[in-house]
Motif scaffolding. Structure first.
Motif, PDB file in Angstrom:
ATOM      1  N   CYS A  21      48.478  49.958  44.117  1.00 38.89           N
ATOM      2  CA  CYS A  21      47.795  50.082  42.832  1.00 38.89           C
ATOM      3  C   CYS A  21      46.669  49.048  42.719  1.00 38.89           C
ATOM      4  O   CYS A  21      46.925  47.839  42.749  1.00 38.89           O
ATOM      5  CB  CYS A  21      48.783  49.900  41.679  1.00 38.89           C
ATOM      6  SG  CYS A  21      48.005  50.075  40.064  1.00 38.89           S
ATOM      7  N   PRO A  22      45.420  49.501  42.552  1.00 34.50           N
ATOM      8  CA  PRO A  22      44.305  48.557  42.496  1.00 34.50           C
ATOM      9  C   PRO A  22      44.175  47.821  41.165  1.00 34.50           C
ATOM     10  O   PRO A  22      43.428  46.846  41.075  1.00 34.50           O
ATOM     11  CB  PRO A  22      43.084  49.443  42.748  1.00 34.50           C
ATOM     12  CG  PRO A  22      43.490  50.787  42.247  1.00 34.50           C
ATOM     13  CD  PRO A  22      44.976  50.890  42.545  1.00 34.50           C
ATOM     14  N   VAL A  23      44.909  48.255  40.131  1.00 37.16           N
ATOM     15  CA  VAL A  23      44.773  47.624  38.819  1.00 37.16           C
ATOM     16  C   VAL A  23      46.094  47.061  38.280  1.00 37.16           C
ATOM     17  O   VAL A  23      46.181  46.682  37.118  1.00 37.16           O
ATOM     18  CB  VAL A  23      44.150  48.593  37.788  1.00 37.16           C
ATOM     19  CG1 VAL A  23      42.714  48.921  38.166  1.00 37.16           C
ATOM     20  CG2 VAL A  23      44.971  49.856  37.638  1.00 37.16           C
ATOM     21  N   ASP A  24      47.109  47.018  39.099  1.00 39.75           N
ATOM     22  CA  ASP A  24      48.407  46.440  38.719  1.00 39.75           C
ATOM     23  C   ASP A  24      48.960  47.022  37.415  1.00 39.75           C
ATOM     24  O   ASP A  24      49.348  46.288  36.509  1.00 39.75           O
ATOM     25  CB  ASP A  24      48.311  44.915  38.617  1.00 39.75           C
ATOM     26  CG  ASP A  24      47.919  44.268  39.931  1.00 39.75           C
ATOM     27  OD1 ASP A  24      48.359  44.769  40.982  1.00 39.75           O
ATOM     28  OD2 ASP A  24      47.171  43.275  39.909  1.00 39.75           O
ATOM     29  N   CYS A  25      49.026  48.347  37.354  1.00 39.73           N
ATOM     30  CA  CYS A  25      49.517  48.992  36.134  1.00 39.73           C
ATOM     31  C   CYS A  25      50.960  49.471  36.244  1.00 39.73           C
ATOM     32  O   CYS A  25      51.486  50.078  35.313  1.00 39.73           O
ATOM     33  CB  CYS A  25      48.613  50.157  35.734  1.00 39.73           C
ATOM     34  SG  CYS A  25      48.695  51.582  36.834  1.00 39.73           S
ATOM     35  N   ASP A  46      47.367  52.558  29.680  1.00 36.45           N
ATOM     36  CA  ASP A  46      46.197  51.858  29.160  1.00 36.45           C
ATOM     37  C   ASP A  46      45.463  51.092  30.247  1.00 36.45           C
ATOM     38  O   ASP A  46      44.289  50.767  30.093  1.00 36.45           O
ATOM     39  CB  ASP A  46      46.604  50.898  28.037  1.00 36.45           C
ATOM     40  CG  ASP A  46      47.167  51.630  26.832  1.00 36.45           C
ATOM     41  OD1 ASP A  46      46.761  52.792  26.600  1.00 36.45           O
ATOM     42  OD2 ASP A  46      48.020  51.057  26.135  1.00 36.45           O
ATOM     43  N   VAL A  47      46.142  50.798  31.334  1.00 35.51           N
ATOM     44  CA  VAL A  47      45.544  50.056  32.441  1.00 35.51           C
ATOM     45  C   VAL A  47      45.226  50.987  33.613  1.00 35.51           C
ATOM     46  O   VAL A  47      44.248  50.783  34.342  1.00 35.51           O
ATOM     47  CB  VAL A  47      46.485  48.914  32.903  1.00 35.51           C
ATOM     48  CG1 VAL A  47      45.908  48.162  34.081  1.00 35.51           C
ATOM     49  CG2 VAL A  47      46.783  47.974  31.744  1.00 35.51           C
ATOM     50  N   CYS A  48      45.997  52.038  33.788  1.00 37.45           N
ATOM     51  CA  CYS A  48      45.840  52.974  34.900  1.00 37.45           C
ATOM     52  C   CYS A  48      44.438  53.587  34.913  1.00 37.45           C
ATOM     53  O   CYS A  48      43.901  53.972  33.867  1.00 37.45           O
ATOM     54  CB  CYS A  48      46.898  54.080  34.773  1.00 37.45           C
ATOM     55  SG  CYS A  48      46.830  55.309  36.086  1.00 37.45           S
ATOM     56  N   ILE A  49      43.849  53.684  36.109  1.00 35.92           N
ATOM     57  CA  ILE A  49      42.514  54.276  36.260  1.00 35.92           C
ATOM     58  C   ILE A  49      42.584  55.680  36.860  1.00 35.92           C
ATOM     59  O   ILE A  49      41.571  56.233  37.275  1.00 35.92           O
ATOM     60  CB  ILE A  49      41.586  53.367  37.098  1.00 35.92           C
ATOM     61  CG1 ILE A  49      42.175  53.139  38.506  1.00 35.92           C
ATOM     62  CG2 ILE A  49      41.326  52.049  36.372  1.00 35.92           C
ATOM     63  CD1 ILE A  49      41.249  52.434  39.483  1.00 35.92           C
ATOM     64  N   CYS A  51      43.702  56.879  39.683  1.00 39.17           N
ATOM     65  CA  CYS A  51      43.261  57.037  41.075  1.00 39.17           C
ATOM     66  C   CYS A  51      44.226  57.893  41.884  1.00 39.17           C
ATOM     67  O   CYS A  51      43.845  58.459  42.910  1.00 39.17           O
ATOM     68  CB  CYS A  51      43.070  55.669  41.732  1.00 39.17           C
ATOM     69  SG  CYS A  51      44.611  54.751  41.994  1.00 39.17           S
ATOM     70  N   CYS A  54      49.281  55.944  43.763  1.00 39.90           N
ATOM     71  CA  CYS A  54      50.727  55.779  43.625  1.00 39.90           C
ATOM     72  C   CYS A  54      51.469  57.081  43.935  1.00 39.90           C
ATOM     73  O   CYS A  54      52.545  57.062  44.530  1.00 39.90           O
ATOM     74  CB  CYS A  54      51.087  55.293  42.232  1.00 39.90           C
ATOM     75  SG  CYS A  54      50.555  56.378  40.885  1.00 39.90           S
TER      76      CYS A  54
END
Length: 85
Positions: A21-25, A46-49, A51, A54
């Motif tokens: 995960c590139p944004v640690d969500c 709210d943090v997930c982009i 992509c 996962c």
């Protein structure tokens, strides 16, 4: 789009999805308090982009977009929402 972690993750908590995960969500991370007591992992929308990394990485195929969660696992939509609350 919201990603939902479903029953295949229960008692597995494989961290492969966390690692990619590139944004640690994805929570709880192994270093977090209570990780060892958590039944499964959860994705913070709210943090997930969105992509999808996962989904591809999950070794037990536990992650789905909300609109693709299998009928028998729809209760996990609310379980994931409750975790974020």
């Amino acid at each position: 789009m919201t990603y939902i972690v479903t029953s295949a993750c229960v008692d597995v908590l494989d961290k492969a999805c966390i690692d990619v995960c590139p944004v640690d969500c994805i929570h709880p991370v192994p270093e977090a308090e209570g990780h060892d007591k958590s039944e499964m992992l959860y994705i913070d929308p709210d943090v997930c982009i969105d992509c999808g990394l996962c989904v591809e990485e999950c070794p037990v195929q536990a992650i789905y977009t909300e609109d693709e969660v299998p009928e028998e696992w729809t209760k996990y939509i609310q379980i994931n929402a409750d975790y974020r609350s």
